[in-house]
Every structure is written in structure tokens, then in C-alpha cells.
Enzyme design. Structure first.
Site, PDB file in Angstrom:
ATOM      1  N   LYS A 110       0.889  -1.079   0.029  1.00 36.24           N
ATOM      2  CA  LYS A 110       0.076  -0.037  -0.111  1.00 36.24           C
ATOM      3  C   LYS A 110       0.801   1.344  -0.066  1.00 36.24           C
ATOM      4  CE  LYS A 110      -4.361  -2.033   1.297  1.00 36.24           C
ATOM      5  NZ  LYS A 110      -5.369  -2.001   2.400  1.00 36.24           N
ATOM      6  N   LYS A 192      -3.133 -11.867  -6.953  1.00 33.89           N
ATOM      7  CA  LYS A 192      -4.374 -11.925  -6.278  1.00 33.89           C
ATOM      8  C   LYS A 192      -5.345 -10.917  -6.928  1.00 33.89           C
ATOM      9  CE  LYS A 192      -5.069  -9.651  -2.400  1.00 33.89           C
ATOM     10  NZ  LYS A 192      -6.277  -9.368  -1.573  1.00 33.89           N
ATOM     11  N   LYS A 195      -9.599  -5.783  -5.126  1.00 34.41           N
ATOM     12  CA  LYS A 195     -10.550  -4.610  -5.442  1.00 34.41           C
ATOM     13  C   LYS A 195      -9.847  -3.241  -6.056  1.00 34.41           C
ATOM     14  CE  LYS A 195     -12.509  -5.122  -1.125  1.00 34.41           C
ATOM     15  NZ  LYS A 195     -12.456  -4.842   0.314  1.00 34.41           N
TER      16      LYS A 195
END
Ligand code: AQP
Length: 324
Positions: A110, A192, A195
Site C-alpha cells: 500500500k 491476487k 479491489k
């Protein structure tokens, strides 16, 4: 057994969230004491739209309920409605080594993604997650594989705290589904489904036409055979996993069923299965969208029930630490 798990109110739920986490929850709520949390305090560690946030959180609750979370069987609530989450996070922060937080892969990912807003909240995210879990003296934490590292850290923080201040917290266990713990991207099947990579996702609320398009465009591998081999055929193996979990048919059965068929036939059939499986969720969500007062009532009641449990743990933790 007490079960705790949470999902952030960011973006829409995708089939990775559903197969990795929510499906486990639906099974567990039939036999265990389940607590499910919309973790809004985690979601604000990355840029978000604060003007629409309340509405987004409410819609997330609706999605949970549409998936089958039953407020008669489970506690469902919003994290920021139970202030003990942040209070315990501060206490746990004093026993969690910085070195452990530095190792968290989600923080690293992130920080790369949100270069201009790497804040202390993002760094401390795993401590807040440990607080979420430990507050409820949780036995089991059903999540997807990507959250394994955070659950491991939670266990380590609990052990450190218990050793230093005396037994206070239960040591929770990670619960991964046997299949579907890591659903992969439709476009890049070695990554993966996530979102934040919109094109990687099949969302629970996608319309049938969109489902068909996304599945037909999903990346497959060289060769023509429908065979499960995640190393050599990651694309088709991911689609087989999804097919198996939504249809209840084993991978072996599916390999046999499509023995003499090509990727096109397989994908058409998978799209059909997905459209049929996701239709009830879409329908239920539409119904619930008109019942805002009822949803808010469920969340309020959930928070009250959660707070009773949380306040007893925080009292003990503070007491053991020599605080009043
Ligand atoms: N691809 C996945 N396969 C299986 N399980 C998954 N989960 C997430 N992605 C997959 C599980 O879903 C639960 C809720 O996740 P979250 O709300 O914390 O969101 P996340 O993990 O941040 O979801 P994303 O889609 O991966 O978002 P970004 O893009 O922000 O990283 C968790 O139990 C998680 O393991």
C-alpha cells in the site's frame, strides 16, 4: 468457539472476498458465535471520499446481509461504533515491535500504491486489526490467505502481552478455506484478485452481461485442455477453482465434464453458473436498499452487543497493565 472477521468498506465485494472470507462466515454462523465487523477505521488509512463515506459503509452492510449474514445468528456492526477498538489498539501498540510492522507486506504494497499518503495509521493498521480480534477473545479468524501475516502478528502481540502482563487474551487461530483462500486475478492469474485492480475482479453485483464478458475475456493458458495445474496453467486452474466452489462439483468432476471441450465451452458454462449463483445476492441487495432504517437498527444493536464483550476485555487489559 468465538469467530471474528472483518471487511473494509472500500470498493465493491468481489468473488475473492466471497470465496476467501464470506462463504466461511455463512457456514460458521450456523454453529459458532460469530462477530462480523465493517472495519471503517481501517478503510480511512488510504485516500477515501469522506463526504460519501457513511453511505458507503451502510451499503457495505447491505452487501453483507445480502450475502446471507444473518443478524439473528451473528453480531454485525461498524468498527467505529465500538470505541474500545481504538483504545485497545493504543495499548497493544506499546507491546508491538516496530520491526514487526516494518515486515508487513500489505504495508509495503500500500505504501507503493499510495506514495503520497503513507500515514502512521497505515503503518499501525495491523495493530488495530490485532485489537479487533483480541477484544472479543476470539478463537477463530476466517480470512483469505493475504491476511495470514496479520493474524500471525496478532498471535504474537497476544503472546507478548500475556507474557508481560499476565494472561489476558486468547490466542486466536487463522482459519483458511480448504479451497479459495487466494482467488487470482481474471486478467493476470499469477496475481491476487484485488479491489484495487478493477480489471482483475468479478464483483458480486456485476450484471449477467458483465459477468459473461469478464469470464469470456479471462486470461487462459497455452494448450487447450481443461486441467488443474496452478503452476503450469494458472488461468484455467483459477477458473476451475471458482467453478468448483460455486457449483459444488469437484475439480476432478469438472475436468471429466470438459474432457473433450475447449476453453470457450468451459467459460460459457462457468458464466452460467456464476450468473445463477450471484443472482440471489443481487436480488436481496435490491430489496434491502429500501430498508435503511432496518439496517441501521441491526448495526446499532450489533454494536451494543459487541461493546458488552469488548468493554470486559479492555477493563481486564487496562487493569493488568496497571492502568485504571
Ligand atoms: N483474492 C482473494 N482471494 C481470497 N480471499 C480474498 N480476500 C481478499 N481478496 C481475496 C479476503 O477478503 C476479506 C476482506 O478483505 P478486505 O476488505 O480486507 O480487503 P482486501 O483484502 O484489502 O481486499 P482486496 O480486494 O485485496 O483489496 P485491496 O485492493 O485494497 O488489497 C479478507 O479476509 C481477505 O483475506
Amino acid at each position: 468457539m468465538r469467530v471474528f472477521s472483518g471487511i473494509q468498506p472500500t470498493g465493491q465485494l468481489h468473488i475473492g472476498n466471497y470465496l476467501g472470507a464470506i462463504r466461511q462466515w455463512l457456514e460458521l454462523q450456523e454453529k459458532e458465535e460469530c462477530i462480523f465487523c465493517i472495519v471503517d477505521l481501517h478503510a480511512i488509512t488510504i485516500p477515501y471520499n469522506f463526504r460519501e463515506f457513511q453511505d458507503i459503509v451502510l451499503k457495505k452492510a447491505i452487501e453483507y446481509l445480502a450475502c446471507g449474514i444473518d443478524p439473528e445468528k451473528s453480531i454485525i456492526f461498524i468498527q467505529s461504533d465500538v470505541k474500545e477498538h481504538t483504545e485497545l489498539a493504543w495499548l497493544l501498540g506499546t507491546v508491538c515491535p516496530i520491526g514487526d510492522l516494518n515486515r508487513m507486506t500489505q504495508f509495503k504494497d500500500k505504501s507503493k500504491r499510495f506514495k503520497n499518503s503513507i500515514n502512521a495509521g497505515l503503518f499501525n493498521y495491523p495493530v488495530l486489526m490485532a485489537s479487533d480480534i483480541l477484544l472479543y477473545q476470539t478463537d477463530l479468524v476466517p480470512v483469505g490467505k493475504d491476511q495470514g501475516q496479520h493474524v500471525e502478528l496478532t498471535r504474537s502481540i497476544a503472546r507478548k502481552f500475556n507474557k508481560k502482563f499476565g494472561k489476558t487474551f486468547k490466542i486466536p487461530k487463522l482459519l483458511l478455506p480448504k479451497m479459495g483462500a487466494k482467488i487470482m486475478s481474471l486478467q493476470e492469474p499469477k496475481k491476487k484478485m484485488s479491489k484495487s485492480a478493477l480489471s482483475s475482479c468479478l464483483f458480486l453485483l456485476d450484471e449477467p452481461k458483465v459477468i459473461r464478458e469478464k469470464i469470456m475475456k479471462a486470461t487462459t493458458d497455452s494448450g487447450k485442455k481443461i486441467l488443474y495445474n496452478p503452476k503450469r496453467k494458472p488461468g484455467i486452474s483459477n477458473l476451475l477453482t471458482i467453478y468448483s466452489l460455486f457449483s459444488g462439483k469437484s475439480i476432478k468432476e469438472l475436468e471429466k465434464k470438459f474432457e473433450n471441450k475447449g476453453y470457450g465451452d468451459f467459460k460459457k458454462s462457468l458464466a452460467k453458473v456464476l450468473i445463477k449463483s450471484l443472482e440471489p445476492i443481487r436480488r436481496k441487495r435490491k430489496e434491502l436498499l429500501n430498508r435503511e432504517v432496518y439496517i441501521k437498527e441491526i448495526l446499532k444493536k450489533g454494536a451494543k452487543r459487541a461493546q458488552v464483550l469488548a468493554s470486559s476485555t479492555i477493563k481486564e487489559a487496562k487493569n493488568n497493565m496497571g492502568l485504571t
